[in-house]
Every structure is written in structure tokens, then in C-alpha cells.
Design a protein around this motif. Sequence first.
Motif, PDB file in Angstrom:
ATOM      1  N   THR A   1       0.818  -1.221   0.000  1.00  0.00           N
ATOM      2  CA  THR A   1       0.000   0.000   0.000  1.00  0.00           C
ATOM      3  C   THR A   1       0.848   1.266   0.000  1.00  0.00           C
ATOM      4  OG1 THR A   1      -0.252  -0.179   2.395  1.00  0.00           O
ATOM      5  CG2 THR A   1      -2.022  -1.099   1.031  1.00  0.00           C
TER       6      THR A   1
ATOM      7  N   GLU B   1       3.062   1.504  -2.423  1.00  0.00           N
ATOM      8  CA  GLU B   1       3.180   1.641  -3.883  1.00  0.00           C
ATOM      9  C   GLU B   1       1.839   1.969  -4.537  1.00  0.00           C
ATOM     10  OE1 GLU B   1       6.049   1.476  -5.646  1.00  0.00           O
ATOM     11  OE2 GLU B   1       7.146   1.218  -3.777  1.00  0.00           O
ATOM     12  N   PHE B   2       0.765   1.462  -3.978  1.00  0.00           N
ATOM     13  CA  PHE B   2      -0.570   1.666  -4.547  1.00  0.00           C
ATOM     14  C   PHE B   2      -1.411   2.419  -3.525  1.00  0.00           C
ATOM     15  CE2 PHE B   2       1.137  -1.976  -6.735  1.00  0.00           C
ATOM     16  CZ  PHE B   2       0.826  -1.693  -8.052  1.00  0.00           C
ATOM     17  N   LYS B   3      -1.686   3.690  -3.806  1.00  0.00           N
ATOM     18  CA  LYS B   3      -2.508   4.497  -2.905  1.00  0.00           C
ATOM     19  C   LYS B   3      -3.436   5.371  -3.725  1.00  0.00           C
ATOM     20  CE  LYS B   3       1.808   6.033  -1.186  1.00  0.00           C
ATOM     21  NZ  LYS B   3       2.659   6.692  -0.324  1.00  0.00           N
ATOM     22  N   PRO B   4      -4.540   5.767  -3.135  1.00  0.00           N
ATOM     23  CA  PRO B   4      -5.495   6.605  -3.868  1.00  0.00           C
ATOM     24  C   PRO B   4      -4.862   7.904  -4.346  1.00  0.00           C
ATOM     25  CG  PRO B   4      -6.488   5.742  -1.877  1.00  0.00           C
ATOM     26  CD  PRO B   4      -5.025   5.404  -1.818  1.00  0.00           C
ATOM     27  N   SER B   5      -5.243   8.312  -5.542  1.00  0.00           N
ATOM     28  CA  SER B   5      -4.783   9.571  -6.110  1.00  0.00           C
ATOM     29  C   SER B   5      -5.598  10.714  -5.530  1.00  0.00           C
ATOM     30  CB  SER B   5      -4.950   9.532  -7.634  1.00  0.00           C
ATOM     31  OG  SER B   5      -4.741  10.813  -8.172  1.00  0.00           O
TER      32      SER B   5
ATOM     33  N   GLN C   1       0.984   1.281 -12.013  1.00  0.00           N
ATOM     34  CA  GLN C   1       0.667   2.254 -10.961  1.00  0.00           C
ATOM     35  C   GLN C   1       0.133   3.545 -11.566  1.00  0.00           C
ATOM     36  OE1 GLN C   1       4.488   2.436  -9.069  1.00  0.00           O
ATOM     37  NE2 GLN C   1       4.034   0.746  -7.672  1.00  0.00           N
TER      38      GLN C   1
ATOM     39  N   LEU D   1      -3.440   3.075 -12.942  1.00  0.00           N
ATOM     40  CA  LEU D   1      -4.432   3.043 -11.866  1.00  0.00           C
ATOM     41  C   LEU D   1      -4.652   4.430 -11.268  1.00  0.00           C
ATOM     42  CD1 LEU D   1      -3.509  -0.322 -10.118  1.00  0.00           C
ATOM     43  CD2 LEU D   1      -5.433   0.141 -11.654  1.00  0.00           C
ATOM     44  N   THR D   2      -3.602   5.233 -11.224  1.00  0.00           N
ATOM     45  CA  THR D   2      -3.731   6.602 -10.719  1.00  0.00           C
ATOM     46  C   THR D   2      -4.638   7.430 -11.629  1.00  0.00           C
ATOM     47  OG1 THR D   2      -1.547   6.521  -9.713  1.00  0.00           O
ATOM     48  CG2 THR D   2      -2.428   8.703 -10.158  1.00  0.00           C
TER      49      THR D   2
ATOM     50  N   GLU E   1      -4.541  -4.422  -6.066  1.00  0.00           N
ATOM     51  CA  GLU E   1      -3.783  -3.190  -6.299  1.00  0.00           C
ATOM     52  C   GLU E   1      -4.711  -2.051  -6.688  1.00  0.00           C
ATOM     53  OE1 GLU E   1       0.368  -5.361  -7.710  1.00  0.00           O
ATOM     54  OE2 GLU E   1      -1.054  -4.686  -9.236  1.00  0.00           O
TER      55      GLU E   1
ATOM     56  N   ALA F   1      -5.416   1.423  -4.727  1.00  0.00           N
ATOM     57  CA  ALA F   1      -5.272   2.707  -5.419  1.00  0.00           C
ATOM     58  C   ALA F   1      -6.581   3.501  -5.401  1.00  0.00           C
ATOM     59  CB  ALA F   1      -4.805   2.489  -6.848  1.00  0.00           C
TER      60      ALA F   1
END
Length: 187
Positions: A66, A68-72, A151, A154-155, A181, A185
Motif C-alpha cells: 500500500t 506503492e498503490f494508494k489513492p490519487s 501504478q 491506476l492513478t 492493487e 489505489a
Amino acid sequence: LSDVPYVASFYGQDAASDVPNNPRTYSYLFEHADRITVLSEDMLNDLETNGCPEGKTGIQPLPVDTNEFKPSQANKHAAGSVEIVTVARFVEKKGLDDALAAVKAVSGEYDVCWRIAGDGPLRDRFESELIERGLTNVVEPLGLVSQEEIQKLLTEADVFLLPSKRARSGDKEGTPTVLLEAQAAGV
């Protein structure tokens, strides 16, 4: 050959179609393994239905980084088309044929762009379908991409689409890592 614990792990096709199609091969594994890990309750049921002793299995979910993959924080729903993203191999169980029909259905009414990262044996057939259905201006097959590019996709995405299904061979998903993932994200 040794006295250490013996653990076997299942991830998808192996539990869904290999075990039922090769019961004698797996009966030895089921008898001798100390523990058998699976990704989900569904996979656990598949194995136990096909001869794995109850109580020998355990669910070991896939982890996602998490960091590397987080909400934009960007406002993705501003002007422009709705960005749909899929990351998948072009194989039957990923359901890309069904997704193509769905995207065709909504593309006449909504401004959508579907970007697909991945490759596989059904990619050429899929791209032919794009041409036949007149969707080359809506769907963009990207081919293989790096983890960093996933990544970024997904952003930028408004929607993540992965319409998994059971293939005619019996193959089905375990837990698609990219689905986790996408969730991490915020897509």
C-alpha cells in the motif's frame, strides 16, 4: 526425504481445473503435505471437494504494498472521457470478450476510453474484434507494461474493470493481484 514441514500453495488454475482433472497426482500431495494454503474460501472449497482433507488447508491472502498503490488526490472525474483500465492476460478466464461487449454498449451513450495492459494468446483475436465492432477509437490495447506504468494507469483511472469468469477448461481466478492493487489505489 526430510523431517521438515511440507507446505504446498495453490493460486488459481491449479485448484480450479488441475486438481479435478488429475486426482491421482494430487492425492499424494494431499496425503503428505503438512499444510496447504489457498487464496480464498472458494479455492478452499474447490480443494476439499476434490479430495484435500478438511483442516489441512488455510487461507493465505495475497498482500499488496500500500506504499506503492494508494489513492490519487487528483479529481479524476473532471471534464473528458471516463478512463476505464484493465490489467490482464488475454486469456478466456479474464472475460475480456464480455468486457468488450459491455464497453461497446456504453460507448454509444458515454464518452469512455478503455485502456488494457497485458498480452496473451487471445490478444490478436481481441484486436480483430475491436476492428469488427468499430471500437479502435475507444479501446487501446497497450501490450505489456512495467509495474510503474500499472501504478500510473491506476492513478489515472476512473474505473478498474476485470470481469473474470470460469473458462471452458474449468480454469478460474484465484485472487487477481491487480484487483487488490486497484482497490488499494482507490479505483
